[in-house]
Design an enzyme around this catalytic site. Structure first.
Site, PDB file in Angstrom:
ATOM      1  N   HIS A  14      -6.822   1.841   1.707  1.00  0.00           N
ATOM      2  CA  HIS A  14      -6.353   2.416   3.025  1.00  0.00           C
ATOM      3  C   HIS A  14      -7.113   3.876   3.080  1.00  0.00           C
ATOM      4  CE1 HIS A  14      -2.883   3.390   5.432  1.00  0.00           C
ATOM      5  NE2 HIS A  14      -3.369   4.645   5.584  1.00  0.00           N
ATOM      6  N   CYS A  57       0.849  -1.122  -0.066  1.00  0.00           N
ATOM      7  CA  CYS A  57      -0.071  -0.011   0.099  1.00  0.00           C
ATOM      8  C   CYS A  57       0.813   1.277   0.031  1.00  0.00           C
ATOM      9  CB  CYS A  57      -0.993   0.158   1.017  1.00  0.00           C
ATOM     10  SG  CYS A  57      -1.749   1.638   1.353  1.00  0.00           S
ATOM     11  N   HIS A  71      -8.770   6.873   3.002  1.00  0.00           N
ATOM     12  CA  HIS A  71      -8.335   8.154   2.294  1.00  0.00           C
ATOM     13  C   HIS A  71      -9.423   8.666   1.419  1.00  0.00           C
ATOM     14  CE1 HIS A  71      -7.969   5.820  -1.368  1.00  0.00           C
ATOM     15  NE2 HIS A  71      -7.797   6.787  -1.981  1.00  0.00           N
ATOM     16  N   HIS A 124      -3.925   0.885   8.302  1.00  0.00           N
ATOM     17  CA  HIS A 124      -4.438   0.424   6.681  1.00  0.00           C
ATOM     18  C   HIS A 124      -5.583  -0.205   6.911  1.00  0.00           C
ATOM     19  CE1 HIS A 124      -4.019  -1.303   2.668  1.00  0.00           C
ATOM     20  NE2 HIS A 124      -4.450  -2.127   3.208  1.00  0.00           N
TER      21      HIS A 124
END
Length: 364
Positions: free
Chosen positions: A190, A72, A192, A139
């Protein structure tokens, strides 16, 4: 004002990275990006569609962006695993998108794109800015899993970025948003979101501004105030507190659609008082929890974003509000935007706004 700290650093190809924390400065920006990234990717251009009266971004560089990689790029960097975030930990991080739709190597202060009414093909460099907003260094979390304090920090960071981007001179509108779920098409799991600094006012915003102006000229009243008054106390209200109201609108398009309005008028996030940010966070978390509980065992895929007034012309008719929509239309089922919606813009609601609002209201 609630204190937060911001530290600015640079990535290997010259892009900016910002670290936001609720406590004292941490020195995270001092960690160097040790990758060899090569030349920085440019955003390309925007082209004017003479038939639709809209701008379209053409960015071939975005084809190289990651697609659900094993490693990631939003996790903190570790020995042997270098990512977009050089620091070993963080609360909230924001950096320039490596594969931007707007901006890239272009410099701030470019004039607004000019339309030649006689030309069939008008294109200009895609000025503006694209940023990635990472909500947590965990994560395996999601925004719904975070504390109200962390969500408030995310909003404060979005407000700070809105202020800075609005002052650049080449940005007409700032849009902060999040996509969640593979059904939506996310390329990274992840937690975001993103921020787009558009070099033009988007078509949807132009429609809202025109409607608000027309309503003002016709009635003498503010359209958004009248919408809040119409929805208040009704069966489509999902959640409410002293400063905010969340409801499914009367003519919702998506299977699940929720508008979150501050009860007072603010043009954008930069005008939002501290107590409004603090009271937004728990209400929004409640909404996200209801979304995930709507169909047990199935997390709700969604798109969520802040509508903000444009930087310049028409700002007086804009109104800050958040919109969350989902393509989930039942257990294991999603709504695909077929010909009527995608080609003709003729939307069909599969359940009825009152039914989807009732599902969210009864989810917790």
């Amino acid at each position: 004002m609630t204190a937060f700290h911001m530290e600015s650093g640079s990535l290997a190809d010259g892009r900016q990275i910002l670290y936001y924390s609720s406590g004292p400065a941490t020195g995270r920006a001092s960690f160097a990006d040790k990758r060899d990234l090569g030349d920085r990717v440019s955003a390309g251009e925007i082209r004017y569609d003479v038939l639709r009266d809209e701008w379209v971004a053409v960015s071939a560089g975005r084809s190289g962006r990651p697609q659900l990689p094993v490693a990631c790029p939003l996790c903190p960097s570790e020995d042997g695993e270098l990512t977009e975030i050089p620091a070993p930990d963080y609360e909230v991080a924001i950096f320039e998108n490596r594969f931007p739709s707007f901006g890239g190597t272009e410099t701030p202060g470019s004039p607004a794109p000019h339309i030649d009414g006689a030309a069939m093909e008008t294109s200009v460099p895609a000025s503006g800015r694209c940023e990635v907003v990472v909500f947590s260094d965990d994560h395996d979390s999601s925004l719904v899993d975070l504390s109200a304090e962390r969500v408030a920090l995310v909003v404060r960071a979005q407000a700070q970025r809105t202020a800075e981007l609005s002052a650049r001179g080449d940005i007409a509108q700032v849009f902060a948003f999040e996509n969640r779920g593979v059904e939506i098409g996310v390329t990274l799991h992840h937690p975001h979101g993103q921020i787009y600094g558009y070099p033009y006012v988007t078509p949807q915003t132009q429609k809202y501004l025109a409607a608000a102006k027309r309503h003002k000229e016709t009635t003498g009243r503010d359209l958004f105030d009248d919408i809040i008054e119409s929805e208040s106390g009704g069966e489509r209200v999902i959640a409410e507190n002293d400063h905010w109201i969340a409801f499914t609108p009367f003519a919702a398009r998506w299977p699940f659609e929720v508008q979150v309005y501050p009860k007072a008028r603010f043009a954008d996030l930069t005008e939002l008082p501290e107590d409004h940010i603090d009271s937004f966070a728990p209400l929004y978390l409640d909404l996200l929890q209801r979304c995930d509980a709507a169909y047990p065992g199935e997390k709700m895929p969604y798109m969520s974003g802040w509508h903000q007034a444009p930087v310049g012309e028409g700002r007086e008719f804009g109104r800050l509000r958040l919109e969350l929509v989902s393509i989930r239309r039942g257990p294991g089922r999603v709504k695909f935007l077929a010909s009527s919606e995608s080609v003709m813009g003729g939307w069909v609601h599969d359940m009825g706004p009152e039914a989807s609002a009732a599902i969210l209201k009864g989810a917790l």
